[in-house]
Design an enzyme around this catalytic site. Structure first.
Site, short mmCIF file in Angstrom:
data_model
loop_
_atom_site.label_atom_id
_atom_site.label_comp_id
_atom_site.label_asym_id
_atom_site.label_seq_id
_atom_site.Cartn_x
_atom_site.Cartn_y
_atom_site.Cartn_z
N THR A 169 -4.26 -1.19 2.24
CA THR A 169 -3.24 -1.29 1.18
C THR A 169 -3.74 -2.05 -0.04
OG1 THR A 169 -2.34 -3.27 2.26
CG2 THR A 169 -1.35 -1.16 2.83
N CYS A 170 -4.77 -2.87 0.13
CA CYS A 170 -5.27 -3.63 -1.01
C CYS A 170 -5.84 -2.71 -2.08
CB CYS A 170 -6.32 -4.63 -0.55
SG CYS A 170 -5.70 -5.87 0.60
N ILE A 171 -6.45 -1.62 -1.65
CA ILE A 171 -7.03 -0.67 -2.61
C ILE A 171 -6.30 0.67 -2.58
CG2 ILE A 171 -9.30 -1.75 -2.60
CD1 ILE A 171 -10.20 0.35 -0.60
#
Length: 797
Positions: free
Chosen positions: A765-767
């Site tokens: 989810t960070c990228i």
């Protein structure tokens, strides 16, 4: 000799005008030289007078040449007009041909340029054909016919271009409206740049570690961190809001990772916890510092003592609170319970008489009877008669909403069944029929029994939002006393008010603050709600707190008007609109308003404080007249949307400005702010396709990759709206899409991994990256993806 010279000069001028300016400078003179041979001598001579005439002739020739050029330009414009007209009409040629429209008018214009042409080799048409018929709705101007929509489209594009080009120059000047010309994209770009500059000014981060996902602990821990950070930085930062941070780092208990995707998951989880229709936990432990906690406990103890004293005095003197013998016109003066002994209503006086009803009740009965007949045909007369004993305002609510009418009709059927009335007769129900002998129309559908008396939705009056008389009586018994000074009921729960922070007054999915008992601890909770929204705006993240339109306008400092009531409570808004319409057609508007028994007061539902409030001084005794109707509607709307929740609204706004400067929201509308906070909740698959890029790690053939991509988008297209939100949450950490590409950081992507039917999809989810194995079949892809998106936790795979 003088006459001959003048004649000669005049002839030279004529010759010059005829031959052109190139031959106008030579003159001839011949004679004999008195000698032999008769040799002739030619001399050139130009007198001053002749020179002046030549200059005048040259000037006139130049003027005529300029006029000829203007005529040529007009001819070109005429030609362009014909071409433009043909282009405009070409879009309508198919419709005109199908409708049998008349042929366009043709104007043949001589081409004067052909006459003046000296080059015979040029192939120039002798005429220019111009189509003079113009399409409908055409603005005639500047010699061209342009449709209205084309002019408006060009005007809009021009403004949009100005907004995009000059937003960073002229748009930065004080009072400039350039940012508004480009619409939301320009406003969003400007807002994102300001937030980026604000983040870069600070190096400190807001760190929330070991956060638990359990609802109560999540709220307490988050609010405590917000309060502590505010207390520690409120005196340090004088030029910027105290909660301005560079990053928000969140780590959940027993879940590794602290990236931006985890932070997005935290915002979503906290927003869902705040919007849940459940009591909030005791927030005394979330207050900052030991001194603050001691003060909160001291205030809580004082409030408890006051509550006990109020209940003690209220129990003995509650009977006098609602006394006075005055007639209440706010909806509490008439019993809203249905009565089986009510006389039936006869449509058009067929089969009986309606003389016991007033003229206004007859009008409402004529409108109500067909609606009831469509639901319960054989009992329409009896049920309509029972409903007509309700207050006129309640009847307007039934006519405005089909669900409320259906509930009341089913309630009337239950009463008839209980009383043993098998027919629509006028009997009193003293055992004249058994329930078993009732007609088939009396059969209650499976799973639907008698309506619960605790169902407030069936007891609400359209203008009086208190519950049924039984619940009002219970409130008085608790010590409320009814209240005569516009104060809410005093029968409040002991200690801190733990009621939910939000409720849904109208359309489902949109929330308004529920102020409740405005203690310092509860108001601090609303302030932390504003801080949560501010942090999401600062970090360029979405916050799924779907607030009503008037809340957003209050945050922006914009005026809240009557039409905002349509978004807050559509049923009441529609009732007011119908009331204004009926007032225009009613023969006696004053009598019509008197029949509604309205006064300049309002009965509030429990979520809005309960009790009765006066909109003006001595409002209970002041009837609503046609003159004061507009003021009544305006005051009613303002009280329900603003005054009843003003302290909660103020704290939400203050909390938001604890994070971002007040000037950052200048120029935004409520719709702009909603897009920035909530994004687009409806997941459009085509928009998601345009945002998404693919990475291949499977080393499969291009044909197989194309087929797999088609499978993926086909599965997503057939998902329900809730499943699409779960997918986007699993993919990015947020359940919605940003309003534009500016909101994505980074853009979503899909990595196709080697073929493996045993593993589930995963996400970073960070990228915003989704990892999917190259499944062998579409059915496996669908099953695995639907199973994976139900995961709400984070971890390494």
């Amino acid at each position: 000799a003088g006459g001959a010279s003048a004649s000669e000069s005049f002839q030279d001028v004529i010759n010059a005008l005829t031959a052109g300016p190139s031959a106008s400078s030579s003159g001839t003179s011949s004679g004999s030289s008195g000698g032999s041979g008769g040799t002739s001598t030619t001399t050139t001579f130009t007198s001053p007078k002749k020179m002046m005439l030549l200059r005048e002739a040259a000037a006139r020739e130049s003027q005529q040449q300029q006029q000829r050029m203007e005529i040529d330009s007009d001819d070109r414009l005429a030609t362009l007009a014909g071409v433009a007209s043909q282009l405009v009409d070409s879009t309508k040629s198919s419709s005109d041909a199908s409708s049998g429209s008349a042929a366009p008018e043709i104007l043949v214009v001589p081409n004067t340029a052909c006459d003046r042409s000296t080059d015979d080799s040029q192939d120039v048409s002798a005429n220019v054909t111009v189509e003079t018929s113009r399409p409908r709705n055409v603005y005639i101007g500047a010699g061209l016919g342009v449709p209205y929509d084309a002019l408006l489209g060009r005007y809009r594009l021009t403004l949009d271009l100005f907004g995009r080009v000059f937003v960073d120059s002229v748009g930065l000047e004080p009072g400039s409206i350039i940012s508004e010309l480009g619409g939301f994209p320009v406003k969003e770009a400007k807002f994102r740049k300001e937030m980026e500059k604000l983040r870069n000014l600070r190096t400190s981060d807001l760190t929330l570690s070991k956060i638990e996902r359990e609802r109560s602990q999540l709220i307490i821990q988050a609010f405590k961190e917000f309060n502590n950070h505010y207390q520690n930085h409120t005196k340090r930062s004088m030029s910027h809001p105290p909660l301005v941070v560079n990053r928000v780092k969140v780590m959940f208990q027993n879940e590794p990772g602290e990236g931006s995707g985890v932070a997005r998951s935290f915002y979503t989880a906290l927003a869902e916890a705040l919007l849940a229709n459940q009591p909030i936990p005791n927030l005394e432990g979330a207050q900052a510092g030991t001194t603050t906690q001691a003060k909160a406990m001291q205030l809580s103890l004082i409030q408890r003592l006051r509550g006990n004293r109020t209940r003690t005095t209220g129990g003995s003197g509650g009977g006098s609170g609602g006394g006075g013998g005055s007639k209440s016109r706010s909806g509490g003066g008439r019993d809203n319970r249905l009565n089986y002994d009510a006389r039936p209503f006869y449509q058009n006086d067929e089969g009986g008489s309606n003389d016991h009803l007033s003229s206004h009740q007859k009008q409402l009965g004529d409108r109500l009877f067909p609606r009831v007949q469509s639901l319960r045909p054989s009992l329409a007369g009896k049920i309509t008669g029972m409903l007509l004993e309700l207050s006129p305002a309640h009847l307007l609510l039934l006519l405005a909403t089909e669900d409320s009418l259906r509930e009341r009709v089913e309630e009337a059927v239950d009463i008839i069944l209980t009383a043993g009335g098998g027919t629509g007769s006028q009997g009193s129900g003293s055992g004249s029929g058994a329930p078993g002998t009732a007609s088939s129309d009396l059969e209650v559908p499976p799973g639907t029994g008698p309506l619960s008396l605790s169902d407030d939705s069936s007891r609400l009056d359209v203008f009086s939002l208190t519950s049924s008389p039984s619940s009002v009586a219970a409130g008085k018994k608790d010590g409320g006393g009814g209240g005569t000074g516009g104060e809410p009921s005093k029968g409040e729960p002991e200690g801190e008010d733990l009621a939910p922070l939000f409720y849904q007054p109208g359309k489902k999915g949109f929330y308004s603050p529920r102020q409740g008992k405005p203690t310092d601890i509860r108001l601090n909770a609303f302030r932390n709600v504003g801080r949560l929204i501010g942090l999401c705006l600062l970090q360029n993240e979405l916050c799924p707190l779907f607030l009503n339109r008037h809340v957003l306008k209050y945050i922006l400092g914009r005026t809240i008007k009557f039409h905002d009531l349509a978004f807050f409570d559509p049923v009441v808004y529609e009732s007011f609109r119908q009331l204004l319409t009926d007032m225009e057609t009613a023969p006696d508007s004053k009598e019509y308003l008197n029949s509604l028994e309205l006064s300049m007061s309002i009965d509030l539902c429990p979520e809005e404080g309960g009790g009765t409030a006066e909109l003006v001084s001595n409002g209970r005794e002041r009837e609503v007249t046609p003159v004061t109707l507009s003021s009544y509607i305006s005051r009613y709307s303002e009280y329900r949307m603003v005054k009843s929740q003003k302290k909660a609204l103020d704290n939400i706004r203050d909390g938001l400005f604890d994070v971002i400067p007040t000037r950052a929201l200048d120029g935004l509308t409520s719709e702009d702010l909603r897009l920035l906070i909530n994004g687009v909740g409806d997941i459009n698959v085509q928009t998601l396709i345009s945002y998404t890029s693919f990475n291949d790690e499977s080393q499969e053939s291009p044909e197989m990759l194309v087929t797999f991509k088609r499978w993926l988008w086909s599965v997503i297209e057939k998902m329900s709206p809730l499943e699409r939100q779960d997918l986007v949450y699993f993919w990015t950490g947020s359940p919605a899409l940003p309003a534009s590409e500016e909101g994505f950081q980074p853009m979503p992507s899909v990595t196709i991994r080697p073929a493996d039917d045993s593993h589930l999809p995963s996400a970073n989810t960070c990228i915003s990256r989704l990892y999917i194995p190259l499944y062998s079949r579409k059915q496996i892809l669908k099953a695995k993806l639907l199973l994976a998106i139900k995961t709400k936790n984070f971890g390494f795979v």
